[in-house]
Each structure stands twice: as C-alpha cells, then as structure tokens.
Scaffold this motif. Structure first.
Motif, PDB file in Angstrom:
ATOM      1  N   SER A 128     -38.253 -12.016   6.401  1.00  0.00           N
ATOM      2  CA  SER A 128     -37.290 -11.859   5.314  1.00  0.00           C
ATOM      3  C   SER A 128     -36.205 -10.844   5.668  1.00  0.00           C
ATOM      4  CB  SER A 128     -38.006 -11.437   4.030  1.00  0.00           C
ATOM      5  OG  SER A 128     -38.511 -10.119   4.122  1.00  0.00           O
ATOM      6  N   GLU A 129     -36.579  -9.816   6.417  1.00  0.00           N
ATOM      7  CA  GLU A 129     -35.576  -8.836   6.845  1.00  0.00           C
ATOM      8  C   GLU A 129     -34.551  -9.482   7.768  1.00  0.00           C
ATOM      9  OE1 GLU A 129     -37.736  -5.617   8.550  1.00  0.00           O
ATOM     10  OE2 GLU A 129     -38.348  -4.788   6.602  1.00  0.00           O
ATOM     11  N   GLU A 130     -35.005 -10.388   8.641  1.00  0.00           N
ATOM     12  CA  GLU A 130     -34.069 -11.099   9.514  1.00  0.00           C
ATOM     13  C   GLU A 130     -33.148 -11.991   8.681  1.00  0.00           C
ATOM     14  OE1 GLU A 130     -34.387 -13.333  13.710  1.00  0.00           O
ATOM     15  OE2 GLU A 130     -35.436 -14.398  12.104  1.00  0.00           O
ATOM     16  N   MET A 131     -33.706 -12.655   7.680  1.00  0.00           N
ATOM     17  CA  MET A 131     -32.873 -13.501   6.826  1.00  0.00           C
ATOM     18  C   MET A 131     -31.800 -12.678   6.125  1.00  0.00           C
ATOM     19  SD  MET A 131     -35.335 -16.447   5.140  1.00  0.00           S
ATOM     20  CE  MET A 131     -36.613 -15.375   4.506  1.00  0.00           C
ATOM     21  N   GLU A 132     -32.186 -11.538   5.607  1.00  0.00           N
ATOM     22  CA  GLU A 132     -31.220 -10.676   4.927  1.00  0.00           C
ATOM     23  C   GLU A 132     -30.131 -10.205   5.881  1.00  0.00           C
ATOM     24  OE1 GLU A 132     -33.688  -8.612   1.285  1.00  0.00           O
ATOM     25  OE2 GLU A 132     -33.932  -7.765   3.288  1.00  0.00           O
ATOM     26  N   SER A 133     -30.515  -9.914   7.131  1.00  0.00           N
ATOM     27  CA  SER A 133     -29.523  -9.468   8.113  1.00  0.00           C
ATOM     28  C   SER A 133     -28.507 -10.561   8.435  1.00  0.00           C
ATOM     29  CB  SER A 133     -30.219  -9.019   9.403  1.00  0.00           C
ATOM     30  OG  SER A 133     -30.751 -10.123  10.122  1.00  0.00           O
ATOM     31  N   LEU A 134     -28.887 -11.831   8.213  1.00  0.00           N
ATOM     32  CA  LEU A 134     -27.992 -12.965   8.449  1.00  0.00           C
ATOM     33  C   LEU A 134     -27.146 -13.283   7.219  1.00  0.00           C
ATOM     34  CD1 LEU A 134     -30.447 -15.344  10.376  1.00  0.00           C
ATOM     35  CD2 LEU A 134     -28.513 -14.087  11.339  1.00  0.00           C
ATOM     36  N   GLY A 135     -27.323 -12.516   6.162  1.00  0.00           N
ATOM     37  CA  GLY A 135     -26.552 -12.737   4.948  1.00  0.00           C
ATOM     38  C   GLY A 135     -27.176 -13.734   3.992  1.00  0.00           C
ATOM     39  N   ILE A 136     -28.424 -14.131   4.242  1.00  0.00           N
ATOM     40  CA  ILE A 136     -29.118 -15.069   3.361  1.00  0.00           C
ATOM     41  C   ILE A 136     -29.569 -14.332   2.103  1.00  0.00           C
ATOM     42  CG2 ILE A 136     -31.147 -16.561   3.145  1.00  0.00           C
ATOM     43  CD1 ILE A 136     -30.980 -16.933   6.219  1.00  0.00           C
ATOM     44  N   ASN A 137     -29.386 -14.962   0.975  1.00  0.00           N
ATOM     45  CA  ASN A 137     -29.833 -14.388  -0.297  1.00  0.00           C
ATOM     46  C   ASN A 137     -31.339 -14.606  -0.440  1.00  0.00           C
ATOM     47  OD1 ASN A 137     -29.926 -13.330  -2.914  1.00  0.00           O
ATOM     48  ND2 ASN A 137     -29.484 -15.330  -3.825  1.00  0.00           N
ATOM     49  N   VAL A 138     -32.121 -13.535  -0.357  1.00  0.00           N
ATOM     50  CA  VAL A 138     -33.577 -13.627  -0.461  1.00  0.00           C
ATOM     51  C   VAL A 138     -34.007 -13.101  -1.826  1.00  0.00           C
ATOM     52  CG1 VAL A 138     -35.793 -12.970   0.527  1.00  0.00           C
ATOM     53  CG2 VAL A 138     -33.808 -13.289   2.026  1.00  0.00           C
ATOM     54  N   ILE A 139     -34.700 -13.949  -2.584  1.00  0.00           N
ATOM     55  CA  ILE A 139     -35.240 -13.560  -3.888  1.00  0.00           C
ATOM     56  C   ILE A 139     -36.747 -13.365  -3.719  1.00  0.00           C
ATOM     57  CG2 ILE A 139     -35.589 -14.250  -6.289  1.00  0.00           C
ATOM     58  CD1 ILE A 139     -33.100 -16.006  -6.026  1.00  0.00           C
TER      59      ILE A 139
END
Length: 373
Positions: free
Chosen positions: A47-58
């Motif tokens: 999830s941290e990698e997703m957030e670093s890519l600008g993905i909205n994580v809920i």
C-alpha cells in the motif's frame, strides 16, 4: 481529457498470489487517462508503494480476509463482513462514480449488488477452494454471478472449476505473469552444496508437511542444503505452523532444513538454488513455480490444480502423482546426483515462461479485457 475512474477491492495483505496480481496491475497501468482507487485492509509495503505512485488508497481493516479453520465462525464472519460492505460501498459510490469495479477475490457475493448498481463488476478468481466447500458456497457463487460482468480466472483449471459450479459464461483466463530474467549461463558451475528451495505459506493445503516425509527419506542418502521460506506470517494457521516446527524437532531434521519467514531478496534465493520443491496440495495457478522457472530453476511438484499448465513433466520440470512422497524423494535424489546440472531442463523452464507467462504480455491482456488500453 476525462479520467476513467477504476475501483479495486483488495482484501489481502502481504506477499501472496492475489497481491502479486495487484502489484502487476498497478505497476503497469497507464495513469494518463485512468484514476485508480484501491480499498485495502491496512498499511503495508504494497500500500505504501501504491501511495507513492499517487494511487488513492482507502484503508478499511474490516474487508481483511483471515485464515479461520472453524466453519461456523468463518461463515458468520463472511456474512457479517458482506453486510457491512453494503453500507461501506454505498458511502464510497456516493462520493465518487466508478465506471469499473475490480474485486480481487471470489469470496464476496451479495455485497456486489451495490457496485453492480453503479459500474461493471469484474471478479478475479484466485482459488480452487470453492470446489470442496459444499452446497453453501455453490449457492453463493450462483448468486454472485448475477452481479458480475466478467470473471477473470487465473488458470484453465480455475475456469473449469467455475463451470462445474454452474458459472459457464463470461469467464476469461488471465494467467499471472512473472518478470522475465536473463538467460542462464550454459556453463553454470556445479555448487559445492546442492541447494533446494521451498516457499510455502503456513496453511495445510500448501503441503509443507509432505516435506517432512521427503526429508526423512533423503537425510541419510544425499548431501544438500534445504531452505523453506515464507513460513512466519500474521495470516498463517498458527496451529499448523507450530505443528510443523515441532515435527522437525521430533524427527531430528534441524540439520536438513532451515525455516525462515518472508525475505526481501527473493531473487537472490532463486539465483542461488539448484531446485525448487513445491509440495502444495492445491494450486489455482502456482506463482512461485512460474517465478522459479523464470530464473531457470527446475521444479519438482505434485500434479495438482493448474501446475500442469506451467510444468511439462520431464521437459521443464517434474510432476509427481499426488501425494507420492517416496517418488518425490527418488526424483530429488536423482537430480542431486545429476552432474550435468540439468541445463536442458533449466533452459526449457525459462522458455516456457517466456512463451506463456511473460508479465508484460499477460497484464496487457487484463487491460484489454477491462477496456483500459
């Protein structure tokens, strides 16, 4: 240009098959005209990698799916979780419209009513477990298909199992992909110690207990160093986990096998290994097998699930009738004493992955099915 909003519901954490699919998905997605939102249980490296890519994580811990042995408790939690999801989805879709919703598990059924009202629902099926879960699961699957626009089965074996459960339309086979590696060195030198690798999540159907029988047969016949990875995990079956370790001690196998948890340098382990032994009792795909073969590592596994779709017996690996541990030990013994280091098998293993399981090609097929190109 108007962005295409895509929602992914992912109840898993850690380095397991469904999350491998998720990582391949978001790492290769073209974000120029797509906005991705992922519902995820809790913060971790993925999830941290997703957030670093600008993905909205809920984040929502209530969607997490844990290993539960008790059938009644598992059923109660499953139904209550879906009831909760109905209201959660209503809130999500009230705030944002999504044209497509990808559910990265086959375990949800009636809660899909809400995404279905607002978007096309796609379900990725990673498991064969519904085959043995009885009448209730069959009813839930038949109810689920009412809301599903298309199923993505990770192997032909999964597709056939879905058809046997009454789901016969709108199924696409989308193999998991692995990253291709450099070709192996044909002049690979023989290592001093024959290194055997196994990677297994600590739950019974992954079959680690079969390794105990194989090790007991081989311990006095051959020299090798055997490592089991992935054993310690928060989502493991603790009773089974402890049983396995106690059996190693009881059978005096501590010198034959080293048991470790998850590692960050898995590529190094593949490169240093002569053989992967995969004792799983059920495989909807077999990512570990495909990944090892991409490094040119021969695999010895039981002929279960979809593994015959990856391994061609005696050509790029070895398939053992389930669950013939004595025969598995005999094959391993022969490989340990193979002076040629199985160069032909190693090369054939890499070629099979290039032909059918190249991540760059397979993930593009997923995007085409979802009309994301």
């Amino acid at each position: 240009m108007k962005l295409d909003n895509l929602l992914i519901v992912n109840p898993w954490t850690g380095n397991i098959g469904p999350n491998t699919f998720l990582k391949n998905f978001y790492r290769n997605l073209d974000y120029s005209n797509i906005k991705l939102t992922v519902i995820y249980p809790e913060k971790d490296l993925i999830s941290e990698e997703m957030e670093s890519l600008g993905i909205n994580v809920i984040y929502n811990k209530h969607i997490s799916l844990k290993h539960i042995k008790n059938f009644f408790l598992k059923t109660l939690i499953r139904f209550s979780s879906e009831f909760y999801l109905i209201f959660f989805y209503l809130n999500i879709f009230r705030k944002q419209k999504y044209s497509k919703c990808l559910i990265n598990t086959e375990l949800y059924s009636y809660s899909l009513l809400v995404p279905w009202l607002f978007s096309n629902v796609y379900v990725v099926v990673h498991s064969l477990s519904f085959k043995k879960n009885g009448f209730l699961n069959k009813v839930l699957l038949l109810f689920q298909k009412t809301f599903v626009f298309k199923y993505l089965a990770v192997s032909k074996a999964v597709k056939e199992s879905l058809k046997l459960q009454g789901i016969r339309k709108n199924i696409e086979v989308v193999y998991n992909g692995v990253n291709l590696q450099k070709e192996i060195n044909a002049e690979l030198e023989r290592k001093a110690n024959y290194k055997i690798l196994s990677i297994a999540h600590p739950v019974p159907h992954k079959g680690a207990h079969h390794l105990l029988e194989v090790l007991s047969i081989l311990k006095d016949k051959a020299e090798f160093k055997w490592t089991l990875l992935g054993w310690y995990s928060e989502s493991s079956d603790k009773e089974y986990q402890d049983f396995f370790i106690s059996e190693i001690n009881r059978l005096n196998l501590n010198n034959e096998i080293e048991v470790l948890g998850n590692v960050n340098n898995i590529s190094d382990w593949y490169r240093q290994s002569d053989l992967l032994v995969h004792p799983s009792e059920s495989e909807s795909f077999g990512f570990v097998v495909a990944e090892a073969m991409s490094f040119g590592v021969p695999v010895v596994a039981f002929k279960v699930g979809a593994l015959h779709e990856i391994i061609d017996d005696k050509i790029n690996g070895f398939l053992i009738p389930a669950f013939k541990t004595t025969l598995m030990a005999e094959i391993i013994y022969e490989l340990i004493h193979d002076k040629e280091n199985n160069i032909k098998i190693r090369t054939a293993a890499q070629n099979k992955i290039k032909d059918k399981f190249d991540n760059a090609k397979n993930i593009q097929r997923v995007f085409r099915i979802l009309d994301l190109n």
